[in-house]
Motif scaffolding. Structure first.
Motif, PDB file in Angstrom:
ATOM      1  N   ASP A  22       0.839  -1.202   0.000  1.00  0.00           N
ATOM      2  CA  ASP A  22       0.000   0.000   0.000  1.00  0.00           C
ATOM      3  C   ASP A  22       0.871   1.249   0.000  1.00  0.00           C
ATOM      4  OD1 ASP A  22      -2.425  -1.316   0.038  1.00  0.00           O
ATOM      5  OD2 ASP A  22      -2.856  -0.909   2.143  1.00  0.00           O
ATOM      6  N   ARG A  23       0.402   2.281  -0.691  1.00  0.00           N
ATOM      7  CA  ARG A  23       1.065   3.578  -0.639  1.00  0.00           C
ATOM      8  C   ARG A  23       0.441   4.383   0.488  1.00  0.00           C
ATOM      9  NH1 ARG A  23       1.591   6.350  -6.239  1.00  0.00           N
ATOM     10  NH2 ARG A  23       2.770   7.688  -4.848  1.00  0.00           N
ATOM     11  N   VAL A  24       1.260   5.113   1.228  1.00  0.00           N
ATOM     12  CA  VAL A  24       0.791   5.907   2.352  1.00  0.00           C
ATOM     13  C   VAL A  24       1.397   7.307   2.281  1.00  0.00           C
ATOM     14  CG1 VAL A  24       0.437   3.934   3.890  1.00  0.00           C
ATOM     15  CG2 VAL A  24       2.650   5.054   3.829  1.00  0.00           C
ATOM     16  N   VAL A  35      10.832  12.568   8.680  1.00  0.00           N
ATOM     17  CA  VAL A  35       9.710  12.337   7.769  1.00  0.00           C
ATOM     18  C   VAL A  35       8.769  13.515   7.947  1.00  0.00           C
ATOM     19  CG1 VAL A  35       7.836  10.777   7.136  1.00  0.00           C
ATOM     20  CG2 VAL A  35       9.947   9.844   8.058  1.00  0.00           C
ATOM     21  N   PHE A  36       8.323  14.090   6.842  1.00  0.00           N
ATOM     22  CA  PHE A  36       7.588  15.341   6.926  1.00  0.00           C
ATOM     23  C   PHE A  36       6.238  15.253   6.223  1.00  0.00           C
ATOM     24  CE2 PHE A  36      12.143  16.080   7.004  1.00  0.00           C
ATOM     25  CZ  PHE A  36      12.268  16.666   8.254  1.00  0.00           C
ATOM     26  N   ASN A  37       5.333  16.152   6.615  1.00  0.00           N
ATOM     27  CA  ASN A  37       3.997  16.208   6.062  1.00  0.00           C
ATOM     28  C   ASN A  37       4.047  16.205   4.529  1.00  0.00           C
ATOM     29  OD1 ASN A  37       1.219  16.581   5.835  1.00  0.00           O
ATOM     30  ND2 ASN A  37       1.387  18.792   5.960  1.00  0.00           N
ATOM     31  N   GLY A  38       3.331  15.265   3.919  1.00  0.00           N
ATOM     32  CA  GLY A  38       3.280  15.174   2.463  1.00  0.00           C
ATOM     33  C   GLY A  38       4.212  14.131   1.878  1.00  0.00           C
ATOM     34  N   ASP A  39       5.160  13.611   2.674  1.00  0.00           N
ATOM     35  CA  ASP A  39       6.047  12.556   2.166  1.00  0.00           C
ATOM     36  C   ASP A  39       5.229  11.307   1.861  1.00  0.00           C
ATOM     37  OD1 ASP A  39       8.224  14.197   2.466  1.00  0.00           O
ATOM     38  OD2 ASP A  39       9.058  13.144   4.198  1.00  0.00           O
ATOM     39  N   GLN A  40       5.538  10.659   0.739  1.00  0.00           N
ATOM     40  CA  GLN A  40       4.833   9.442   0.343  1.00  0.00           C
ATOM     41  C   GLN A  40       5.751   8.243   0.478  1.00  0.00           C
ATOM     42  OE1 GLN A  40       3.133   9.883  -3.535  1.00  0.00           O
ATOM     43  NE2 GLN A  40       2.075  11.755  -3.003  1.00  0.00           N
ATOM     44  N   GLN A  51       1.938  -5.990  15.606  1.00  0.00           N
ATOM     45  CA  GLN A  51       1.135  -4.932  14.982  1.00  0.00           C
ATOM     46  C   GLN A  51       2.007  -3.739  14.609  1.00  0.00           C
ATOM     47  OE1 GLN A  51      -2.577  -3.966  16.749  1.00  0.00           O
ATOM     48  NE2 GLN A  51      -3.318  -6.043  16.543  1.00  0.00           N
ATOM     49  N   ILE A  52       3.060  -4.034  13.819  1.00  0.00           N
ATOM     50  CA  ILE A  52       3.995  -3.016  13.376  1.00  0.00           C
ATOM     51  C   ILE A  52       4.021  -2.977  11.852  1.00  0.00           C
ATOM     52  CG2 ILE A  52       6.429  -2.342  13.296  1.00  0.00           C
ATOM     53  CD1 ILE A  52       6.772  -3.692  16.008  1.00  0.00           C
ATOM     54  N   LEU A  53       3.920  -1.751  11.303  1.00  0.00           N
ATOM     55  CA  LEU A  53       4.060  -1.541   9.874  1.00  0.00           C
ATOM     56  C   LEU A  53       5.431  -0.931   9.633  1.00  0.00           C
ATOM     57  CD1 LEU A  53       0.676   0.218   9.021  1.00  0.00           C
ATOM     58  CD2 LEU A  53       1.268  -2.169   8.629  1.00  0.00           C
ATOM     59  N   THR A  54       6.136  -1.394   8.610  1.00  0.00           N
ATOM     60  CA  THR A  54       7.390  -0.782   8.188  1.00  0.00           C
ATOM     61  C   THR A  54       7.131  -0.082   6.877  1.00  0.00           C
ATOM     62  OG1 THR A  54       8.682  -2.526   9.239  1.00  0.00           O
ATOM     63  CG2 THR A  54       9.804  -1.186   7.587  1.00  0.00           C
ATOM     64  N   ILE A  55       7.452   1.207   6.836  1.00  0.00           N
ATOM     65  CA  ILE A  55       7.187   2.020   5.656  1.00  0.00           C
ATOM     66  C   ILE A  55       8.510   2.582   5.137  1.00  0.00           C
ATOM     67  CG2 ILE A  55       5.990   4.057   4.761  1.00  0.00           C
ATOM     68  CD1 ILE A  55       3.961   3.577   7.074  1.00  0.00           C
ATOM     69  N   THR A  56       8.713   2.469   3.837  1.00  0.00           N
ATOM     70  CA  THR A  56       9.896   3.033   3.204  1.00  0.00           C
ATOM     71  C   THR A  56       9.472   4.287   2.457  1.00  0.00           C
ATOM     72  OG1 THR A  56      10.861   0.840   2.968  1.00  0.00           O
ATOM     73  CG2 THR A  56      11.771   2.595   1.585  1.00  0.00           C
ATOM     74  N   TYR A  57      10.129   5.418   2.791  1.00  0.00           N
ATOM     75  CA  TYR A  57       9.823   6.687   2.140  1.00  0.00           C
ATOM     76  C   TYR A  57      10.836   6.974   1.067  1.00  0.00           C
ATOM     77  CZ  TYR A  57       6.382   7.736   5.706  1.00  0.00           C
ATOM     78  OH  TYR A  57       5.296   7.697   6.519  1.00  0.00           O
TER      79      TYR A  57
END
Length: 57
Positions: A22-24, A35-40, A51-57
């Motif tokens: 998923d894109r976040v 990590v800043f507001n608007g980063d995808q 219950q941990i999500l790992t997100i790569t920006y």
């Protein structure tokens, strides 16, 4: 946009379901993590038990 699949882990928080790939979008600035507001980003790992999500920006 990212349909469920048997081989794709997912995690539900309230009424929202997060799936691998998923894109976040970051909604608040987090200066400690740079990590800043608007980063995808994209969900690259899900640990269901922790219950941990790992997100790569």
């Amino acid at each position: 946009m990212n349909p469920p699949q048997d081989n794709k882990p997912q995690l539900q928080r309230g009424s929202t379901i997060f799936r691998l790939g998923d894109r976040v979008m970051q909604l608040k600035n987090d200066y400690h993590r740079e990590v800043f507001n608007g980063d995808q980003g994209t969900i690259t790992a899900i640990e269901r038990e922790e219950q941990i999500l790992t997100i790569t920006y």
